[in-house]
Design a protein around this motif. Structure first.
Motif, PDB file in Angstrom:
ATOM      1  N   GLU A 177      38.086  35.074  34.629  1.00  0.00           N
ATOM      2  CA  GLU A 177      36.057  34.813  34.444  1.00  0.00           C
ATOM      3  C   GLU A 177      37.141  33.092  35.042  1.00  0.00           C
ATOM      4  OE1 GLU A 177      35.020  35.328  31.560  1.00  0.00           O
ATOM      5  OE2 GLU A 177      34.675  37.547  31.694  1.00  0.00           O
ATOM      6  N   GLN A 178      37.968  32.211  33.821  1.00  0.00           N
ATOM      7  CA  GLN A 178      38.687  30.952  34.083  1.00  0.00           C
ATOM      8  C   GLN A 178      39.399  30.582  35.882  1.00  0.00           C
ATOM      9  OE1 GLN A 178      40.535  29.156  31.624  1.00  0.00           O
ATOM     10  NE2 GLN A 178      40.075  30.099  30.290  1.00  0.00           N
ATOM     11  N   GLN A 179      39.285  31.337  36.608  1.00  0.00           N
ATOM     12  CA  GLN A 179      39.802  31.467  37.940  1.00  0.00           C
ATOM     13  C   GLN A 179      38.779  31.343  38.642  1.00  0.00           C
ATOM     14  OE1 GLN A 179      42.891  34.249  37.509  1.00  0.00           O
ATOM     15  NE2 GLN A 179      44.284  32.704  37.316  1.00  0.00           N
ATOM     16  N   VAL A 180      37.673  32.863  38.363  1.00  0.00           N
ATOM     17  CA  VAL A 180      36.731  32.909  39.443  1.00  0.00           C
ATOM     18  C   VAL A 180      35.969  31.751  39.455  1.00  0.00           C
ATOM     19  CG1 VAL A 180      34.858  34.338  39.576  1.00  0.00           C
ATOM     20  CG2 VAL A 180      36.899  35.319  39.069  1.00  0.00           C
ATOM     21  N   ARG A 181      35.751  30.741  38.306  1.00  0.00           N
ATOM     22  CA  ARG A 181      34.985  29.843  38.429  1.00  0.00           C
ATOM     23  C   ARG A 181      34.907  29.077  39.273  1.00  0.00           C
ATOM     24  NH1 ARG A 181      35.426  25.454  36.101  1.00  0.00           N
ATOM     25  NH2 ARG A 181      36.739  26.138  34.194  1.00  0.00           N
ATOM     26  N   ILE A 182      36.547  28.181  39.146  1.00  0.00           N
ATOM     27  CA  ILE A 182      36.714  27.318  39.784  1.00  0.00           C
ATOM     28  C   ILE A 182      36.684  27.610  41.241  1.00  0.00           C
ATOM     29  CG2 ILE A 182      39.250  26.219  40.464  1.00  0.00           C
ATOM     30  CD1 ILE A 182      39.446  26.203  37.383  1.00  0.00           C
ATOM     31  N   LEU A 183      37.325  29.019  41.820  1.00  0.00           N
ATOM     32  CA  LEU A 183      36.764  29.063  42.983  1.00  0.00           C
ATOM     33  C   LEU A 183      35.749  29.475  43.450  1.00  0.00           C
ATOM     34  CD1 LEU A 183      39.697  32.466  43.086  1.00  0.00           C
ATOM     35  CD2 LEU A 183      40.268  30.350  43.607  1.00  0.00           C
ATOM     36  N   GLU A 184      34.358  29.640  43.008  1.00  0.00           N
ATOM     37  CA  GLU A 184      33.038  29.012  43.666  1.00  0.00           C
ATOM     38  C   GLU A 184      32.948  28.262  43.720  1.00  0.00           C
ATOM     39  OE1 GLU A 184      31.224  32.035  39.953  1.00  0.00           O
ATOM     40  OE2 GLU A 184      31.253  32.903  41.542  1.00  0.00           O
ATOM     41  N   GLU A 185      33.544  27.689  42.373  1.00  0.00           N
ATOM     42  CA  GLU A 185      33.376  25.256  42.384  1.00  0.00           C
ATOM     43  C   GLU A 185      33.919  24.927  43.870  1.00  0.00           C
ATOM     44  OE1 GLU A 185      35.009  23.445  39.095  1.00  0.00           O
ATOM     45  OE2 GLU A 185      33.361  24.333  37.616  1.00  0.00           O
ATOM     46  N   GLU A 186      35.176  25.817  44.405  1.00  0.00           N
ATOM     47  CA  GLU A 186      35.218  25.056  45.459  1.00  0.00           C
ATOM     48  C   GLU A 186      35.326  25.796  47.159  1.00  0.00           C
ATOM     49  OE1 GLU A 186      38.135  22.993  46.708  1.00  0.00           O
ATOM     50  OE2 GLU A 186      38.089  22.202  44.663  1.00  0.00           O
ATOM     51  N   GLY A 187      34.314  26.915  46.475  1.00  0.00           N
ATOM     52  CA  GLY A 187      32.963  27.740  47.493  1.00  0.00           C
ATOM     53  C   GLY A 187      33.952  29.207  48.081  1.00  0.00           C
ATOM     54  N   VAL A 188      34.977  29.487  47.308  1.00  0.00           N
ATOM     55  CA  VAL A 188      36.159  30.970  47.957  1.00  0.00           C
ATOM     56  C   VAL A 188      35.231  31.712  48.641  1.00  0.00           C
ATOM     57  CG1 VAL A 188      37.903  32.153  48.474  1.00  0.00           C
ATOM     58  CG2 VAL A 188      37.906  29.357  46.987  1.00  0.00           C
ATOM     59  N   ASP A 189      35.259  32.527  49.377  1.00  0.00           N
ATOM     60  CA  ASP A 189      34.238  33.961  49.799  1.00  0.00           C
ATOM     61  C   ASP A 189      34.948  35.145  48.596  1.00  0.00           C
ATOM     62  OD1 ASP A 189      33.850  36.804  49.918  1.00  0.00           O
ATOM     63  OD2 ASP A 189      34.582  36.205  52.527  1.00  0.00           O
ATOM     64  N   LEU A 190      34.577  35.217  47.629  1.00  0.00           N
ATOM     65  CA  LEU A 190      35.464  36.214  46.604  1.00  0.00           C
ATOM     66  C   LEU A 190      35.690  37.367  47.076  1.00  0.00           C
ATOM     67  CD1 LEU A 190      33.391  35.322  43.085  1.00  0.00           C
ATOM     68  CD2 LEU A 190      35.868  34.085  44.140  1.00  0.00           C
ATOM     69  N   ASN A 191      35.156  38.090  48.358  1.00  0.00           N
ATOM     70  CA  ASN A 191      35.886  38.978  48.473  1.00  0.00           C
ATOM     71  C   ASN A 191      37.321  39.336  49.325  1.00  0.00           C
ATOM     72  OD1 ASN A 191      33.006  41.201  47.957  1.00  0.00           O
ATOM     73  ND2 ASN A 191      32.249  39.157  49.426  1.00  0.00           N
ATOM     74  N   ARG A 192      37.312  38.331  49.146  1.00  0.00           N
ATOM     75  CA  ARG A 192      38.371  37.861  49.325  1.00  0.00           C
ATOM     76  C   ARG A 192      40.108  37.607  48.838  1.00  0.00           C
ATOM     77  NH1 ARG A 192      40.271  39.302  54.634  1.00  0.00           N
ATOM     78  NH2 ARG A 192      40.996  37.260  54.839  1.00  0.00           N
ATOM     79  N   VAL A 193      39.787  37.701  47.715  1.00  0.00           N
ATOM     80  CA  VAL A 193      40.230  37.894  46.145  1.00  0.00           C
ATOM     81  C   VAL A 193      40.679  38.500  45.309  1.00  0.00           C
ATOM     82  CG1 VAL A 193      40.238  35.961  44.325  1.00  0.00           C
ATOM     83  CG2 VAL A 193      39.282  34.614  46.376  1.00  0.00           C
ATOM     84  N   TYR A 194      41.770  38.525  45.032  1.00  0.00           N
ATOM     85  CA  TYR A 194      42.238  40.169  43.554  1.00  0.00           C
ATOM     86  C   TYR A 194      42.896  39.141  42.782  1.00  0.00           C
ATOM     87  CZ  TYR A 194      46.361  40.900  46.070  1.00  0.00           C
ATOM     88  OH  TYR A 194      47.700  40.624  46.817  1.00  0.00           O
ATOM     89  N   ILE A 195      41.905  39.240  41.522  1.00  0.00           N
ATOM     90  CA  ILE A 195      42.971  38.251  40.367  1.00  0.00           C
ATOM     91  C   ILE A 195      43.447  39.608  39.686  1.00  0.00           C
ATOM     92  CG2 ILE A 195      42.063  37.860  37.928  1.00  0.00           C
ATOM     93  CD1 ILE A 195      40.672  36.172  40.576  1.00  0.00           C
TER      94      ILE A 195
END
Length: 195
Positions: A177-195
């Protein structure tokens, strides 16, 4: 269809087939192979991998994403040989695991991102073999300051190249969840991320 970078060159995504998304043919440490080659049975690892992945190919496996970054002793020659001898497509990873170089703590995420972009667009270690995935890692206790710097670099490299992101995390502490918050702050398309 889109193409994906593998150790033997670009492959049409339609030809990837059954894929394992987080594998390591061998992990060591950055520089260990060059400094203390007698410490590793490199050829033995190759032969074991050829047997294992050759059998897996017969069972339907077609592609693996080898998540071994430079700090885990990534060995391009080994991966290329295993792929060539087994028919398994191997997608390489840029980024870092948890053995982040100290110098990365004192530079901007943009400076680190440029290294990852180069490995995706130009190739790794002058070989022309290009990474297809970007990795970042955090563990128990949460995202450290140094890991955040690298994660922001990963996000920026993703935003420049479109390469997917894979993260290593620690689920008991909900570090993802911390990683997702940082990625969202950076404008990452979360559909292109796997945690």
């Amino acid at each position: 269809m889109a193409t994906v970078n593998t150790v033997l060159g670009p492959v049409d995504s339609a030809d990837l087939g059954f894929t394992l998304s987080h594998e390591h043919i061998m992990t060591t440490a950055a520089g260990l192979r060059q400094t203390y080659p007698e410490f590793l049975d490199r050829q033995g690892v190759i032969e074991d991998a050829v047997v294992t992945f050759g059998a897996a190919y017969q069972e339907g496996l077609r592609t693996i994403i080898d998540m071994t970054t430079f700090d885990l002793g990534r060995d391009l020659g080994m991966l290329k040989e295993v792929s060539g001898r087994t028919g398994i497509h191997i997608i390489l990873t840029t980024g870092c695991h948890r053995s982040i170089p100290r110098v990365f703590a004192s530079v901007s995420p943009d400076a680190i991102a440029q290294l990852y972009v180069k490995e995706i667009e130009e190739g790794i270690e002058g070989t022309g073999i290009k990474a297809g995935v970007i990795k970042s890692a955090s563990d128990a206790g949460g995202v450290t300051e140094q890991e955040e710097n690298v994660l922001r670099a990963v996000a920026r490299a993703h935003n420049r190249t479109g390469a997917p992101i894979s993260t290593h995390t620690w689920s008991p502490d909900r570090v993802g969840e911390q990683q997702v918050r940082i990625l969202e702050e950076e404008g990452v398309d979360l559909n292109r991320v796997y945690i």
